[in-house]
Design an enzyme around this catalytic site. Structure first.
Site, short mmCIF file in Angstrom:
data_model
loop_
_atom_site.label_atom_id
_atom_site.label_comp_id
_atom_site.label_asym_id
_atom_site.label_seq_id
_atom_site.Cartn_x
_atom_site.Cartn_y
_atom_site.Cartn_z
N HIS A 309 0.85 -1.18 0.00
CA HIS A 309 0.00 0.00 0.00
C HIS A 309 0.88 1.23 0.00
CE1 HIS A 309 -3.11 2.85 1.16
NE2 HIS A 309 -3.95 1.95 0.73
N ASP A 367 -7.99 -5.32 -0.15
CA ASP A 367 -8.47 -6.01 -1.35
C ASP A 367 -8.14 -7.49 -1.36
OD1 ASP A 367 -9.68 -3.90 -2.65
OD2 ASP A 367 -7.76 -3.12 -3.30
N1 ACO Z 1 4.33 -7.20 -4.96
C1 ACO Z 1 5.65 -7.19 -5.08
N2 ACO Z 1 6.44 -6.13 -4.83
C2 ACO Z 1 5.83 -5.01 -4.44
C3 ACO Z 1 4.43 -4.94 -4.28
C4 ACO Z 1 3.67 -6.09 -4.55
N3 ACO Z 1 2.35 -6.10 -4.43
N4 ACO Z 1 4.09 -3.70 -3.87
C5 ACO Z 1 5.24 -3.01 -3.78
N5 ACO Z 1 6.29 -3.80 -4.10
C6 ACO Z 1 7.72 -3.45 -4.06
C7 ACO Z 1 8.12 -2.60 -5.25
O1 ACO Z 1 8.61 -3.38 -6.31
C8 ACO Z 1 9.17 -1.70 -4.66
O2 ACO Z 1 10.38 -2.43 -4.60
P1 ACO Z 1 11.80 -1.67 -4.74
O3 ACO Z 1 11.90 -0.77 -3.55
O4 ACO Z 1 12.81 -2.78 -4.75
O5 ACO Z 1 11.75 -0.91 -6.04
C9 ACO Z 1 8.70 -1.48 -3.23
O6 ACO Z 1 7.91 -2.63 -2.91
C10 ACO Z 1 7.90 -0.22 -3.05
O7 ACO Z 1 6.82 -0.26 -3.97
P2 ACO Z 1 6.22 0.99 -4.74
O8 ACO Z 1 5.68 0.53 -6.05
O9 ACO Z 1 7.19 2.12 -4.71
O10 ACO Z 1 5.05 1.36 -3.79
P3 ACO Z 1 3.83 2.26 -4.18
O11 ACO Z 1 3.46 2.97 -2.94
O12 ACO Z 1 4.10 3.09 -5.37
O13 ACO Z 1 2.73 1.17 -4.59
C11 ACO Z 1 0.80 -0.17 -4.61
C12 ACO Z 1 1.61 0.88 -3.83
C13 ACO Z 1 0.46 0.39 -6.01
C14 ACO Z 1 -0.50 -0.44 -3.86
C15 ACO Z 1 1.65 -1.47 -4.73
O14 ACO Z 1 1.97 -1.98 -3.45
C16 ACO Z 1 0.96 -2.54 -5.59
O15 ACO Z 1 1.06 -2.51 -6.80
N6 ACO Z 1 0.24 -3.52 -4.93
C17 ACO Z 1 -0.50 -4.52 -5.65
C18 ACO Z 1 -1.83 -3.95 -6.12
C19 ACO Z 1 -2.82 -3.77 -5.00
O16 ACO Z 1 -3.03 -4.67 -4.18
N7 ACO Z 1 -3.46 -2.59 -4.96
C20 ACO Z 1 -4.48 -2.27 -3.96
C21 ACO Z 1 -4.08 -1.09 -3.15
S1 ACO Z 1 -5.17 -0.84 -1.84
C22 ACO Z 1 -6.48 -0.05 -2.51
O17 ACO Z 1 -6.50 0.54 -3.54
C23 ACO Z 1 -7.68 -0.15 -1.69
#
Ligand code: ACO
Length: 433
Positions: A309, A367
């Site tokens: 998140h 989710d």
């Molecule tokens: N699976 C694997 N790796 C992940 C995930 C994931 N679900 N989420 C984040 N990471 C990793 C990234 O690759 C990144 O790694 P790095 O530091 O080596 O580059 C690190 O964790 C930070 O991730 P970011 O993408 O910078 O985090 P951001 O805050 O931009 O993304 C998000 C948040 C979009 C929710 C992300 O965690 C994601 O894509 N999750 C899966 C989709 C999801 O479940 N969305 C629902 C969100 S809740 C909602 O809307 C109610």
């Protein structure tokens, strides 16, 4: 005299300094007031994805992502989920205080009296393909409400704003259920206003005119909780979209349609549907390690859907309640041997202990569990994100109203770091290689 906190920005090349005011909220991080930045320095801030930018002042919802805390108007979401219900939370978000018994009764009956849609709107559906995604249909129909309800479009009239808010909250379940009924070729179910908000929605989804429909109280309560847990979440992508659309003075129906469009994406509300797609792709427990290797491989771009998140770097407090609800629903429905649900539970356990997820503070989000509950109660997958939209309409309209009523509001107009061509002479066609 109170001391105004300030920060000083220094240009390391010229040594020039500028002072900026620091604003303090009632809780949470202070914010640097950079409204005069461009005027003073000739520079903008650069913050793609708005990871460090407060876009507005708001009194509605507070999140402490490190502690895993979510408050609506100061009330903890876990306490609301246990002691309150969706109508009460909707009232709270909109009005700032919990309702008295009389206020709650009047609000609930006001909402339930607006559940029917203009009869001509029902014919609007015939223009869609039967296999259209219900989010596409909802986005179109909610936007089209502006064409049907001309008497609630004047955003400067508080009464019209209030009517628009009632209409949107009340009609969203009807519009959503109609999108589903249309996709499966069943007749639309008219709302039944003596049911609860959640019960009425379940009946419009799963009932048919030829038979009586009895609402299952366990599913009704679970649905009400899901609605409560999704009602608002501060300045997330869809809410910011609603605010940005509304900042130009656009009507509330158009703004909420914009919010629905933003919510649809798999990084946001579309994640609950994506969780089940992912589980199906994994297939069985023996494939989990291989799938997790792909998730950890940067070149692969696979994500563990339902994990992580932007704000929570701890357990999402909504996920904690949702997890409990999930187990309650599975137990009360006697679901023991659903391979996809078993796979989800195994995945949760493995990921919670896996170094990659632990070190990056990636926990299951709301989710992850909502998708599992929806599957257990027989909700079609294409409706998962729609349900999120039904719930979030309350938050969107509360935030929209707060913005419209805030004298500080301005049209949203971000700037950019331009990295394209500088001005150059036009090249005539005959001279182009
Ligand atoms: N699976 C694997 N790796 C992940 C995930 C994931 N679900 N989420 C984040 N990471 C990793 C990234 O690759 C990144 O790694 P790095 O530091 O080596 O580059 C690190 O964790 C930070 O991730 P970011 O993408 O910078 O985090 P951001 O805050 O931009 O993304 C998000 C948040 C979009 C929710 C992300 O965690 C994601 O894509 N999750 C899966 C989709 C999801 O479940 N969305 C629902 C969100 S809740 C909602 O809307 C109610």
């Amino acid at each position: 005299m109170t001391n105004q906190k300030t920060v000083t920005l220094t240009d390391d090349t010229t040594g020039k300094t500028w002072k900026f005011k620091v604003m303090e909220g009632t809780t949470g991080p202070d914010v640097i007031d950079v409204r005069t930045l461009y005027g003073q320095t000739g520079m903008f801030t650069y913050d793609p994805g708005f990871t460090s930018t407060g876009s507005c002042e708001s009194k509605i919802t507070y999140i402490d992502g490190d502690a895993g805390v979510l408050l609506h108007r100061g009330y903890n979401i876990a306490e609301l989920a246990e002691k309150s219900d969706f109508m009460e939370v909707a009232y709270l978000l909109l009005n700032g205080e919990l309702p008295s018994p009389a206020e709650k009764a009047s609000f609930t009956s006001g909402i339930m009296r607006h559940t029917m849609v203009h009869e001509q709107l029902t014919r609007f559906y015939q223009g869609f393909r039967r296999d259209a995604h219900p989010m596409a249909v909802c986005c179109g129909v909610v936007g089209a409400m502006a064409a049907f309800y001309h008497d609630s479009l004047d955003i400067n009239d508080p009464h019209q704003r209030m009517i628009a808010q009632y209409r949107l909250i009340a009609k969203m379940p009807t519009i959503a259920a109609m999108a589903y009924k249309y996709s499966i070729g069943q007749p639309f179910m008219y709302p039944q206003n003596n049911l609860s908000y959640a019960g009425n929605f379940l009946r419009m989804m799963f009932g048919v005119p030829a038979e009586d429909y009895v609402v299952n109280p366990v599913i009704e309560r679970a649905m009400d909780r899901i609605l409560m847990l999704h009602a608002d979440h501060e300045q997330n992508a869809s809410t910011s979209t609603v605010r940005l659309a509304g900042s130009s003075g656009a009507n509330p129906f158009a703004c909420i349609a914009a919010g629905i469009a933003s919510l649809w994406g798999p990084s946001h509300g579309g994640a609950n549907e994506a969780v089940l797609n992912m589980l199906r792709e994994i297939g069985n427990k023996s494939n989990i390690p291989a799938f997790l290797s792909r998730v950890k491989d940067k070149a692969d771009h696979t994500r563990l859907m339902g994990f992580g998140h932007r704000v929570y770097k701890n357990f999402d407090p909504r996920a904690t309640v949702m997890r409990q609800t999930c187990h309650e629903v599975l137990a009360s429905l006697g679901i023991k041997n659903d391979p996809l649900l078993d796979l989800a539970m195994e995945m949760e356990q493995i990921a919670l202990k896996d170094e990659y997820f632990v070190s990056k503070k990636l926990y299951p989000n709301v989710d992850f569990y909502s998708g599992i509950i929806f599957r257990a109660i027989g909700m079609p997958e294409s409706m998962f994100t729609v349900l999120f939209a039904v719930a979030r309409t309350v938050g969107w309209i509360s935030q929209w109203r707060e913005m419209v009523e805030d004298p500080q509001s301005k049209i949203g107009r971000p700037r950019q770091l331009y990295s394209g061509q500088t001005e150059r002479a036009f090249v005539p066609m005959h001279a182009r290689g």
